[in-house]
Enzyme design. Sequence first.
Site, PDB file in Angstrom:
ATOM      1  N   ASP A   1      -1.617   6.369  -6.449  1.00  0.00           N
ATOM      2  CA  ASP A   1      -1.955   5.414  -5.394  1.00  0.00           C
ATOM      3  C   ASP A   1      -2.244   4.045  -5.989  1.00  0.00           C
ATOM      4  O   ASP A   1      -3.091   3.919  -6.871  1.00  0.00           O
ATOM      5  CB  ASP A   1      -3.164   5.920  -4.610  1.00  0.00           C
ATOM      6  CG  ASP A   1      -3.516   5.020  -3.440  1.00  0.00           C
ATOM      7  OD1 ASP A   1      -2.592   4.599  -2.715  1.00  0.00           O
ATOM      8  OD2 ASP A   1      -4.707   4.732  -3.248  1.00  0.00           O
TER       9      ASP A   1
ATOM     10  N   ASP B   1       0.824  -1.210   0.000  1.00  0.00           N
ATOM     11  CA  ASP B   1       0.000   0.000   0.000  1.00  0.00           C
ATOM     12  C   ASP B   1       0.855   1.255   0.000  1.00  0.00           C
ATOM     13  O   ASP B   1       1.531   1.556   0.984  1.00  0.00           O
ATOM     14  CB  ASP B   1      -0.920  -0.011   1.221  1.00  0.00           C
ATOM     15  CG  ASP B   1      -1.979   1.084   1.172  1.00  0.00           C
ATOM     16  OD1 ASP B   1      -2.025   1.825   0.169  1.00  0.00           O
ATOM     17  OD2 ASP B   1      -2.755   1.186   2.131  1.00  0.00           O
TER      18      ASP B   1
END
Length: 500
Positions: A379, A180
């Site tokens: 992201d 992440d």
Amino acid sequence: MAFPRFLSLLAVVTLSLFLTTTDASSRSLSTPPKTNVLDVVSSLQQTQTILSLDPTRSSLTTTKPESLSDPVFFNSSSPLSLELHSRDTFVASQHKDYKSLTLSRLERDSSRVAGIVAKIRFAVEGVDRSDLKPVYNEDTRYQTEDLTTPVVSGASQGSGEYFSRIGVGTPAKEMYLVLDTGSDVNWIQCEPCADCYQQSDPVFNPTSSSTYKSLTCSAPQCSLLETSACRSNKCLYQVSYGDGSFTVGELATDTVTFGNSGKINNVALGCGHDNEGLFTGAAGLLGLGGGVLSITNQMKATSFSYCLVDRDSGKSSSLDFNSVQLGGGDATAPLLRNKKIDTFYYVGLSGFSVGGEKVVLPDAIFDVDASGSGGVILDCGTAVTRLQTQAYNSLRDAFLKLTVNLKKGSSSISLFDTCYDFSSLSTVKVPTVAFHFTGGKSLDLPAKNYLIPVDDSGTFCFAFAPTSSSLSIIGNVQQQGTRITYDLSKNVIGLSGNKC
């Protein structure tokens, strides 16, 4: 007689000018837009592949794990590499059809985006850590209500989209962790469990590791947590996610091993004894964010890169550290930082083009303002690219203008308001879409990165969505098939097409 001749001459000149102007205009108007070919059949075949994929027969479970007995200790210039898997190859699908899978993906994607926006808003509004300090009773067990925290981005509802296999402890115990770029705190589930969700590997037992060390309340890493508490001089942490999922436990250090690439001593990570949420079999999370507790900062990496395979393909790729290989033809963009929050990687985006024509947008629409609001982040955990509303409307309208000849599908599906019916087609020509970055470089997207199937019957939607926030997010659907390199030493993002 002279006057009529003058009128005749004037008429000839006027007609000549009219024909010249008309010819130039017609050439301009007849210039066809640039197009890509979308392979409709291939995309629909993959919708069936992912639904029928059996994880017990995939490379995740049939490949013997690498021996972890020989890796050398890592130094900050050493290259490391990990295999990267998409979320939907990790567990068998529980969805009756591809549309229900799509709606599930979009629902958890919305939770993640809401978490990112909230985390940045907390930073911009200046919420102090002392405002978040929990009240903790020495005699109680881990109680999540005692550890309050702002909503943060991450693996809410299992929204971590890509995984790698990591070894933790000495001897190393292998486990799958969510990767992440929007999180900093590394954590795993640990025995004893007050409450642990089901994971594919045995839950880590800290007593089995000779290198595991609990951190005290005065440890510098403890002071870096957004939310911490102290019990018996042990540093406690909590990370909460957008849907109410959370992990609570003690902050510790241990050795982390990356296959045979290398291992790192004394990595700070959360040892979660109370964990709640549907994290889809992963043992925890590896934070690749820009904060000081992320694995990238703890290992002092000069760069990292990944290539995200199509989530419906069942294939794998790699996550590489310290191996920058940007070519002259690769797109590059400035890697920017927000002074208010160090977790996220901001990128210098100037605009888009559709069909080869630049979309008209106001100057500075993608800039971070003086308060820390706005900007564009890259992201890997967000799926669908979100754009500030004005930018989205301009991009969508430019695309609609060049697709008037295509059959429209459902008026809207979840996040998407622009959909098409390609059920009778095997391939279709569609306008190109490209990102333009600050500095002049651009990245042309493959058609499958902006027109995606939302069911198995031929409905495809334009894979962008608006957000009421001033923040924009480039998501993993648009990143698929592109090697994304974060050159942390030079503050440059590299984007290399077809490098998986």
